[in-house]
Scaffold this active site. Structure first.
Site, short mmCIF file in Angstrom:
data_model
loop_
_atom_site.label_atom_id
_atom_site.label_comp_id
_atom_site.label_asym_id
_atom_site.label_seq_id
_atom_site.Cartn_x
_atom_site.Cartn_y
_atom_site.Cartn_z
N TRP A 154 0.79 -1.22 0.00
CA TRP A 154 0.00 0.00 0.00
C TRP A 154 0.82 1.27 0.00
CZ3 TRP A 154 1.75 2.12 4.46
CH2 TRP A 154 2.12 1.24 5.50
N ASN A 155 2.14 1.18 0.20
CA ASN A 155 2.89 2.42 0.39
C ASN A 155 3.22 3.14 -0.91
OD1 ASN A 155 4.61 0.18 -0.02
ND2 ASN A 155 6.35 1.27 0.81
N LYS A 178 -2.70 -8.77 -7.27
CA LYS A 178 -3.52 -8.64 -6.06
C LYS A 178 -2.96 -7.46 -5.28
CE LYS A 178 -4.03 -9.16 -2.14
NZ LYS A 178 -4.36 -8.11 -1.08
N GLY A 231 6.44 -6.64 0.47
CA GLY A 231 5.70 -6.50 1.72
C GLY A 231 6.55 -6.91 2.90
N GLU A 253 10.64 -8.71 -2.24
CA GLU A 253 11.25 -7.50 -1.69
C GLU A 253 10.58 -7.23 -0.35
OE1 GLU A 253 11.77 -2.73 -2.29
OE2 GLU A 253 11.15 -3.92 -4.02
N LEU A 254 11.37 -7.37 0.73
CA LEU A 254 10.77 -7.41 2.06
C LEU A 254 11.22 -6.22 2.90
CD1 LEU A 254 11.23 -11.28 2.48
CD2 LEU A 254 9.30 -10.03 1.48
N CYS A 287 10.26 0.74 2.63
CA CYS A 287 11.14 -0.34 3.07
C CYS A 287 12.60 0.10 3.14
CB CYS A 287 10.99 -1.55 2.16
SG CYS A 287 11.16 -1.18 0.40
N GLU A 386 11.53 -3.35 12.23
CA GLU A 386 11.01 -2.36 11.29
C GLU A 386 9.75 -1.71 11.85
OE1 GLU A 386 10.56 -2.08 6.51
OE2 GLU A 386 9.52 -3.76 7.45
#
Length: 495
Positions: A154-155, A178, A231, A253-254, A287, A386
């Site tokens: 969502w960012n 999605k 996410g 990508e976390l 992130c 985080e």
């Protein structure tokens, strides 16, 4: 029946109502007003979307399209995004609270991703491999995987969807997106623009809904060839386990807890602005946020003073207002999570130098003040985990070896910043830091041409650049015997 707009899934080139008939509300985080209702997807909706994507993948209109013509479609999509940039920017501001001026800036660069992969589309090819026998021709082919699932956060929904969609389409895959349940609109609008650009029906599909219902069904679908996810690390770990069981690929990508390191020879004024940009831009909801700042002892006080002074003057308010510098957090739970971490930091012994309070911004929304924590150390949870909000921990260090040890003492490895006037030190630090991206005397610089990879718990796989093409293709080796001589009996010894 609600008077709100109801957004449908986009499957097979057209809006499709949810199989369950259920919808969910999407709220403006700046004022808590309900904006629209989006279709609540489930496994049945995912099944329809993947079937449409699979049919499109096998359709000669897409399967047999030349690579050059695929590139033309991507370029046209980039043009359409540019033509609709203001509409898309405002959609994202209302959905997630990002500043309008920031989103206008992002929408100025998003088309460049499509142009880049448009140019790359017909440069994707195999090669001839030398064989030991000149009568045998061996060459490789790079082929599309099939149906790719893209689960986006969502960012920065449009930018991060583009990071997956553009290379996946460039090599000939079809895609089911999605999006986050908090930011459904731009993904749906992007799918409409792809159809307008000339992509065949079913090449780009969007199913809206929640992760446990629609996202998990997409990850588990047997016809899926790959998942690309951006996410949280916890969700990424579950996706990695699920894809590993089925032997399909995943690009993940976390999270991050990135160090931003200021040496005593740095331009402290520039470094202070880099620290502010690294953590308070986008309200810290990125992130790559530089949430751990290490300042060498000789410049610690000056840096702290400069960063604190600027943090106190950051204008909080309506993200649509041109004067606003910090908008809301994207939803209530995220604001509460940030507040909880700051309270945790206090209990661990950290001192809040400025900020540390939730606010409604005068609008009733989910705002949180720019917050600086001091008297912290690397073992505190508030330093190790985080937060994903406008909260920075600032610490002292003495030597280069010490700060390398502190910076690398984390589960994450997404990005790092270094501020120094010493060229040799800049190169040493770039080599010693465990981070997929290292910025020197800048922060948050990005380009579709530059590959990005997370180390450790920050993910696997590569996004951006030519390297990402490998993530969306499979490699096939072809052997051809060009000789017309009889094939020898394998059980007869040769003289």
């Amino acid at each position: 029946m609600s008077d709100l707009d109801q957004l449908q899934h986009f499957i097979g080139g057209e809006p499709v109502a949810p199989e369950s008939g259920e919808y969910f509300d999407s709220t403006n985080p700046a004022n808590r007003e309900t904006l629209y209702q989006a279709a609540r997807g489930n496994a049945a909706d995912i099944q329809r979307a993947v079937a449409a994507a699979r049919a499109a993948f096998e359709d000669p209109r897409w399967r047999d399209l030349s690579q050059t013509r695929r590139g033309r479609l991507l370029r046209r999509l980039g043009d359409l995004i540019g033509e609709n940039a203001e509409e898309l920017a405002r959609m994202e501001v209302l959905d997630n609270g990002k500043l309008l001026r920031e989103m206008r800036g992002q929408l100025g660069t998003v088309p460049e991703y499509y142009y880049y992969y448009a140019g790359l589309a017909d440069k994707i090819h195999g090669e001839v491999v030398p064989a030991s026998d000149r009568r045998v021709l061996n060459y490789t082919l790079r082929e599309p995987l099939g149906v790719v699932g893209a689960i986006t956060p969502w960012n920065s929904p449009l930018t991060l969807t583009t990071s997956k969609l553009a290379p996946a389409l460039a090599v000939g895959n079809t895609v089911v997106v999605k999006p986050s349940e908090y930011t459904s609109r731009t993904a749906l609008r992007l799918a409409e623009l792809a159809l307008e650009a000339g992509f065949p029906e079913g090449v780009v599909n969007v199913v809206t809904g929640f992760g446990a219902e629609a996202g998990q069904a997409l990850v588990d679908h047997p016809d899926l060839a790959k998942i690309s996810f951006t996410g949280s690390t916890a969700t990424g770990a579950r996706i990695a386990a699920a894809t590993a069981r089925r032997f399909i690929g995943s690009t993940l990508e976390l999270g991050g807890k990135s160090p931003n390191i200021v040496f005593e020879d740095a331009n402290v004024a520039n470094a202070a602005m880099g620290v502010v940009a690294g953590i308070f831009a986008a309200a810290g909801q990125t992130c790559i946020a530089g949430s751990r700042v290490f300042a060498q002892r000789a410049v610690y006080d000056e840096l702290l003073e400069r960063v604190t002074e600027r943090a106190k003057t950051i204008r909080i308010g309506d993200p649509l207002d041109a004067e606003t510098e910090l908008g809301p957090l994207a939803f209530e739970d995220q604001r509460d999570k940030v507040a909880g971490y700051v309270d945790l930091g206090r209990s661990e012994g950290a001192r809040v130098l400025t900020g540390g309070r939730a606010s409604d911004g005068g609008l009733g929304g989910y705002f949180y003040e720019p917050t600086i924590l001091v008297d912290v150390h690397n073992d505190m949870r508030v330093v190790r985990e985080e937060i994903f909000g406008p909260v920075v921990a600032i610490m002292r260090f003495d030597t280069e070896d010490e700060v390398v040890r502190l910076a690398n003492d984390t589960d994450y490895g997404l990005a790092a910043g270094v501020w120094t006037a010493n060229l040799a030190r800049a190169h040493r630090m770039a080599g010693r830091l465990d981070a997929g991206t290292v910025w020197v005397n800048t922060y948050r610089a990005m380009s579709p041409m530059s590959p990005r990879q997370g180390f450790k718990s920050s993910g696997v796989g590569i996004e951006h650049g030519t390297e990402t093409v490998k993530e969306y293709t499979r490699l096939k080796s072809v052997w051809i015997n060009t000789s017309e001589d009889p094939v020898a009996d394998p059980f007869t010894m040769r003289s």
